[in-house]
Design an enzyme around this catalytic site. Structure first.
Site, PDB file in Angstrom:
ATOM      1  N   GLU A   1     -15.349   3.111   9.062  1.00  0.00           N
ATOM      2  CA  GLU A   1     -15.994   4.158   9.834  1.00  0.00           C
ATOM      3  C   GLU A   1     -15.865   5.532   9.194  1.00  0.00           C
ATOM      4  OE1 GLU A   1     -14.929   2.268  14.255  1.00  0.00           O
ATOM      5  OE2 GLU A   1     -14.263   4.296  13.732  1.00  0.00           O
TER       6      GLU A   1
ATOM      7  N   TYR B   1     -10.675   7.448  19.362  1.00  0.00           N
ATOM      8  CA  TYR B   1     -11.677   6.813  18.503  1.00  0.00           C
ATOM      9  C   TYR B   1     -11.643   5.282  18.555  1.00  0.00           C
ATOM     10  CZ  TYR B   1     -13.126  11.393  17.419  1.00  0.00           C
ATOM     11  OH  TYR B   1     -13.639  12.651  17.579  1.00  0.00           O
TER      12      TYR B   1
ATOM     13  N   GLN C   1       0.808  -1.213   0.000  1.00  0.00           N
ATOM     14  CA  GLN C   1       0.000   0.000   0.000  1.00  0.00           C
ATOM     15  C   GLN C   1       0.845   1.268   0.000  1.00  0.00           C
ATOM     16  OE1 GLN C   1      -2.542  -0.475   3.425  1.00  0.00           O
ATOM     17  NE2 GLN C   1      -3.602  -2.245   2.557  1.00  0.00           N
TER      18      GLN C   1
ATOM     19  N   TYR D   1      -9.877 -10.915  10.165  1.00  0.00           N
ATOM     20  CA  TYR D   1      -9.990 -11.547   8.860  1.00  0.00           C
ATOM     21  C   TYR D   1     -10.126 -13.049   9.042  1.00  0.00           C
ATOM     22  CZ  TYR D   1      -8.514  -7.033   7.096  1.00  0.00           C
ATOM     23  OH  TYR D   1      -8.435  -5.691   6.819  1.00  0.00           O
TER      24      TYR D   1
ATOM     25  N   HIS E   1      -0.970   0.095   5.659  1.00  0.00           N
ATOM     26  CA  HIS E   1      -1.613   1.079   6.531  1.00  0.00           C
ATOM     27  C   HIS E   1      -0.774   2.335   6.761  1.00  0.00           C
ATOM     28  CE1 HIS E   1      -4.500  -2.103   8.467  1.00  0.00           C
ATOM     29  NE2 HIS E   1      -4.407  -2.227   7.147  1.00  0.00           N
TER      30      HIS E   1
END
Length: 361
Positions: free
Chosen positions: A232, A242, A74, A253, A139
């Protein structure tokens, strides 16, 4: 504690209310689009290129001066935004996965000036580096939003394998940070002066935020990827937690609870909205113009990588009241969505032959 609104299965797809008009194609895994004067576009490609697309859709050679990126998984060259004073200073901000000599990497935020001939980046300066760097290709987060006061918000992922660090205020992992345009810390950040927290932190307990935008209300709106379920939307308040990975509407997963499998805990914020199953959200933008009629004005648009569609969320009273799906017939992963200065919505499709599209009624 206010409860979140949830999309558990999703509404039926809307009849195509817009058509996707190609602006440019042949882009290599494009990640973000920004807007330049004269109807031009600035596009990042995850492998490490930044390109200008002309108003006629011509894709220019890659700009010189872009720093090396850790382009794996990513990671790579990710978000880009132009400075609010770009017309005078030609400044822009971009974030990317930055490699370290020891094999680790992390999200970095840089400032640069676009040269007058639009061929290179000049005066490139790294303003912020996520700490700690770790060995991972997952991430990175990496969306940038300029606040009305001129400071910058940057979303930071928790790098997946280090999810517990999202609850550690001595780490940047799983946080949103706020800095000034010179890289210094604004004195009104919520943790300034605290020995047990990093002063750049704005909010914490996030997973992997790949969408963020300034709302019409002047607040930061963002979304973050859940694990298996539990993507979210949040409106982060300074200093608030949060919840990830203590509370989540998702699961591991392959199934099974994360932690104690709880969705609420005292001192942790509920999302404004969440999706089960996950949609793999990407870009995010509010529509403030009149191009698409009054019914759409004020809507929030979120791209879906997993389902290859664009979500239109109707916001009423600060909550998601309705949701509809657009562009499903394209069958392309939506990576970014932005409102241009001309009032049109533009989307990037993800892939080795990605496209820049303008949405017209």
């Amino acid at each position: 504690m206010a409860l979140a609104t949830a999309c558990l299965a999703g509404p039926a797809a809307a009849a195509d209310a817009v058509k996707a008009v190609p602006v440019a194609q042949g882009l290599s895994s494009p990640w973000a689009v920004a807007f330049l004067p004269g109807g031009k576009f600035l596009v990042t490609e995850r492998p490490g290129q930044m390109r200008i697309v002309s108003a006629a859709g011509e894709v220019q050679p890659a700009l010189q001066g872009v720093p090396a990126v850790a382009a794996a998984g990513q990671g790579g060259l990710l978000d880009v935004v132009t400075d609010s004073g770009f017309a005078a200073n030609r400044a822009l901000y971009f974030c990317y996965s930055e490699a370290n000599a020891n094999g680790t990497n992390g999200t970095a935020l840089a400032r640069a000036v676009l040269s007058a001939d639009e061929r290179r980046l000049e005066q490139v300066k790294v303003l912020f580096r996520q700490q700690p760097k770790i060995a991972s290709s997952l991430h990175f987060g990496c969306r940038i939003v300029e606040k009305a006061d001129g400071t910058l918000w940057l979303t930071l992922g928790e790098r997946s394998s280090k999810k517990e660090e999202a609850q550690n205020l001595k780490s940047h992992l799983g946080k949103i940070v706020r800095i000034a345009k010179d890289g210094t810390v604004p004195p009104d950040n919520p943790f300034v002066g605290r020995a047990d927290a990093l002063p750049e932190i704005w909010s914490w307990g996030h997973r992997n935020a790949q969408g963020a935008t300034l709302g019409p209300d002047g607040r930061l709106w963002m979304h973050e990827h859940g694990p298996q379920g539990g993507d979210e939307i949040n409106v982060p308040v300074a200093g608030r937690n949060y919840g990830w990975p203590v509370i989540t509407y998702g699961e591991n997963y392959g199934g099974g609870p994360i932690g104690r499998g709880i969705t609420q805990q005292q001192g942790m914020e509920q999302p404004l909205h969440y999706w089960v199953p996950s949609i793999a959200p990407s870009g995010m933008a509010f529509l403030t113009g009149d191009r698409y009629g009054p019914a759409w004005k004020g809507s929030l648009f979120v791209g879906s990588l997993k389902f290859g569609r664009l979500h239109r969320l109707q916001i009423e009273g600060g909550k998601v009241a309705r949701e509809e799906f657009l562009l499903e017939s394209l069958r392309e992963r939506i990576r970014d969505v932005r409102q241009g200065p001309d009032g049109w919505l533009y989307v990037l499709t993800d892939g080795p032959q990605g496209r820049l599209l303008r949405l017209e009624p």
